[in-house]
Design a protein around this motif. Structure first.
Motif, short mmCIF file in Angstrom:
data_model
loop_
_atom_site.label_atom_id
_atom_site.label_comp_id
_atom_site.label_asym_id
_atom_site.label_seq_id
_atom_site.Cartn_x
_atom_site.Cartn_y
_atom_site.Cartn_z
N SER A 22 -46.58 89.95 112.87
CA SER A 22 -47.84 89.53 112.24
C SER A 22 -47.62 88.33 111.34
CB SER A 22 -48.46 90.70 111.47
OG SER A 22 -47.66 91.06 110.38
N GLY A 23 -48.74 87.82 110.81
CA GLY A 23 -48.67 86.69 109.87
C GLY A 23 -48.25 85.38 110.51
N LYS A 46 -45.93 98.01 103.99
CA LYS A 46 -46.41 97.47 102.71
C LYS A 46 -45.70 96.18 102.31
CE LYS A 46 -47.97 98.89 98.23
NZ LYS A 46 -47.85 99.82 97.12
N ASN A 47 -44.38 96.12 102.53
CA ASN A 47 -43.67 94.90 102.12
C ASN A 47 -44.16 93.68 102.89
OD1 ASN A 47 -42.48 95.76 104.50
ND2 ASN A 47 -40.48 94.97 103.97
N LEU A 48 -44.68 93.91 104.11
CA LEU A 48 -45.28 92.79 104.85
C LEU A 48 -46.66 92.45 104.29
CD1 LEU A 48 -44.37 93.70 108.54
CD2 LEU A 48 -43.68 91.66 107.31
N ARG A 49 -47.46 93.49 104.05
CA ARG A 49 -48.82 93.24 103.56
C ARG A 49 -48.79 92.52 102.21
NH1 ARG A 49 -51.05 98.22 102.69
NH2 ARG A 49 -49.34 99.40 103.59
N LEU A 50 -47.76 92.84 101.42
CA LEU A 50 -47.66 92.19 100.10
C LEU A 50 -47.49 90.68 100.22
CD1 LEU A 50 -45.59 94.78 98.04
CD2 LEU A 50 -48.00 94.12 97.73
N ARG A 55 -48.04 83.27 96.74
CA ARG A 55 -48.63 81.93 96.71
C ARG A 55 -48.28 81.20 97.99
NH1 ARG A 55 -48.48 77.77 91.83
NH2 ARG A 55 -47.98 76.35 93.53
N PHE A 56 -49.24 80.48 98.56
CA PHE A 56 -48.95 79.75 99.79
C PHE A 56 -47.92 78.67 99.46
CE2 PHE A 56 -49.77 77.18 103.56
CZ PHE A 56 -49.79 78.19 104.51
N PRO A 132 -60.08 91.98 95.92
CA PRO A 132 -59.91 91.76 97.37
C PRO A 132 -59.10 90.48 97.58
CG PRO A 132 -62.14 91.17 96.70
CD PRO A 132 -61.44 91.68 95.47
N LEU A 133 -58.37 90.43 98.69
CA LEU A 133 -57.61 89.21 99.01
C LEU A 133 -58.58 88.04 99.16
CD1 LEU A 133 -54.80 88.05 99.80
CD2 LEU A 133 -55.32 88.69 102.17
#
Ligand SMILES: [Zn+2]
Length: 474
Positions: A22-23, A46-50, A55-56, A132-133
């Motif tokens: 993903s991502g 979760k570590n991926l979702r975080l 910051r981009f 929310p994101l």
């Protein structure tokens, strides 16, 4: 805009989709432009979702354009977050991708907002209050930046950068993207890159097969199933058997489906199986507003005879009229369906049971041994779908633990992703060997298996890049 540190030679940066499925985010930087290929959300553990909250790595307002391979959330779902942080460049995609992005991004924003609200109400967020994101306004805002280009029509998108979409055969609008960097100012020949996006299969029931790889010096290739072979006949047999047995026993077949494309593929398959007399006719419910919105886009593309649709389907009025197709729109109907005892097939999102109406169906159907849950797509590590596949005896749903007595059918090989042999055959159909191939969009074992296959079977120099790795080419 602050001063930009521009690279002297073009650079490709792997900001996501490296070592994970993903991502997907690949950043191309030249002396004069920044272009992002895909802008996906990290999903799964979760570590991926975080990572979505980090910051981009470059200031979003310095990105000239984002090019989308297709509308799946792991390829476009971060766009509203990029917009929220200041991105105002162009977003390039095909008309099919735009139609599906309208549905998918709005839904994603809704889920982000609802989850934040839920966390606040139940006080389990570490942030006070949970945010929310991104929200609906960011999804709507970024959609205004979209521009479409048809497949096979080159388009200049930033200074010295031209792109072209090619058929990927994965979902409606999906594309392989070729990129050409104009190096004339440096007195060098142009650099060509090709991004496979998610590569479809030659026999997608609705879409034309993928085009061969565009001519490229650098190939970026997905590897979701880089270590797997799809056994199509066995998969269809298992699908037909599971449905026949469950309906015969008076049970319900529940299919958590990815709202986009998977629903259409399953409906098409059900129609073929009913017509061949391999499964009994039973009511088929599609219970997902997003799946129904996507179904509408597919119907239109078929009726209008879009080029990417298989020619034999062009103009077909009822491409999905399998048995008794019932579209469930409102929440009340959905609730009634969860308590109905009539044998039926229920298709509901999300595909990995990470959210959506399918959670209520699972809570209602899992405890009864007459029912069957068919997992018909990729199940990422850490998702409820993966727990079911791995034989979980209880599953946490909607704040409760639910016993798993229903039969779980593993149909994850029913895929619109090319398998190992198809990926190798596709890469091998290139008119020339790329100088280097980057194997992305796979769990580590899958990427490594494909990397090895590209090297040993095709003689392609290939590497698996790491998250955040940057490659300079000059
Ligand atoms: Zn995809």
């Amino acid at each position: 805009m602050g001063t930009l540190r521009r690279p002297r030679a073009p650079i490709l940066r792997f900001l996501g989709g490296a070592g994970t499925v993903s991502g997907s985010r690949f950043l191309l930087e030249t002396r004069v432009a920044r272009v992002l290929i895909d802008c996906g959300l990290f999903q799964g553990l979760k570590n991926l979702r975080l990572r979505n909250w980090e910051r981009f790595p470059v200031a979003p307002e310095t990105i000239d354009a984002v090019v989308l391979t297709h509308a799946h959330l792991d390829h476009c779902g971060y766009l509203p977050a990029l917009f929220k942080q200041g991105f105002r460049g162009r977003v390039l995609c095909t008309p099919g991708t735009l139609e599906l992005c309208k549905v998918i991004l709005a839904d994603s924003a809704f889920i982000q907002e609802r989850d934040a609200e839920f966390a606040n109400k139940h006080g389990y967020s570490k942030h006070e209050p949970a945010l929310p994101l991104y929200g609906q306004e960011h999804a709507a805002g970024v959609l205004e930046l979209f521009e479409t280009a048809l497949h096979h029509q080159p388009r200049a998108i930033a200074s010295g950068i031209e792109i072209e979409f090619h058929y990927a055969g994965h979902i409606l609008g999906s594309s392989i993207v070729s990129v050409e960097l104009d190096n004339a100012a440096d007195g060098r020949k142009n650099t060509r890159l090709a991004f496979s996006g998610d590569l479809g299969r030659p026999d997608h029931p609705l879409l034309r097969p993928p085009d061969p790889p565009p001519d490229a010096d650098i190939l970026v290739i997905e590897s979701t199933y880089g270590n797997r072979r799809h056994e199509d006949d066995a998969v269809i047999d298992l699908f037909a058997e599971s449905i026949s047995r469950t309906i015969g026993n008076g049970g319900t077949v529940l299919i958590p489906a990815f709202a986009v494309d998977r629903t259409e593929v399953i409906l098409r398959l059900l129609e073929q199986l009913v017509r061949a007399g391999r499964i009994p006719e039973a009511p088929i419910y599609v219970d997902s507003p997003m799946a129904l919105a996507a179904l509408k886009s597919y119907r239109e593309a078929i009726q209008e005879g879009w080029e990417e649709i298989r020619p034999e389907l062009h103009g077909k009025e009822q491409p999905f009229s399998a048995g008794q197709l019932i579209e469930v729109r409102d929440v009340e109907e959905s609730k009634q369906l969860t308590v109905s005892s009539e044998p039926a097939i229920v298709i509901s999102a999300s595909g990995m049971a990470t959210g959506g109406r399918v959670l209520h169906h699972l809570a209602a159907r899992l405890p009864d041994a007459r029912n069957c849950v068919i997992l018909a797509g990729y199940q990422a590590a850490g998702t409820r779908g993966r727990h079911l596949l791995d034989g979980a005896r209880t599953l946490k749903l909607l704040g409760r633990y639910v016993p798993v007595r229903a039969k779980i059918t593993n149909l994850t090989a029913l895929s619109v992703h090319a398998d190992r042999d198809e990926l190798v055959a596709w890469a091998g159909s290139a008119t020339r060997k790329p100088d280097i191939s980057f194997v992305v969009h796979g769990e580590p074992e899958a990427s490594e298996a494909l990397r090895e296959a590209l090297e040993t079977e095709l003689g392609f120099p290939a590497v698996v890049p790491k998250q955040q790795e940057r490659i300079r080419f000059d």
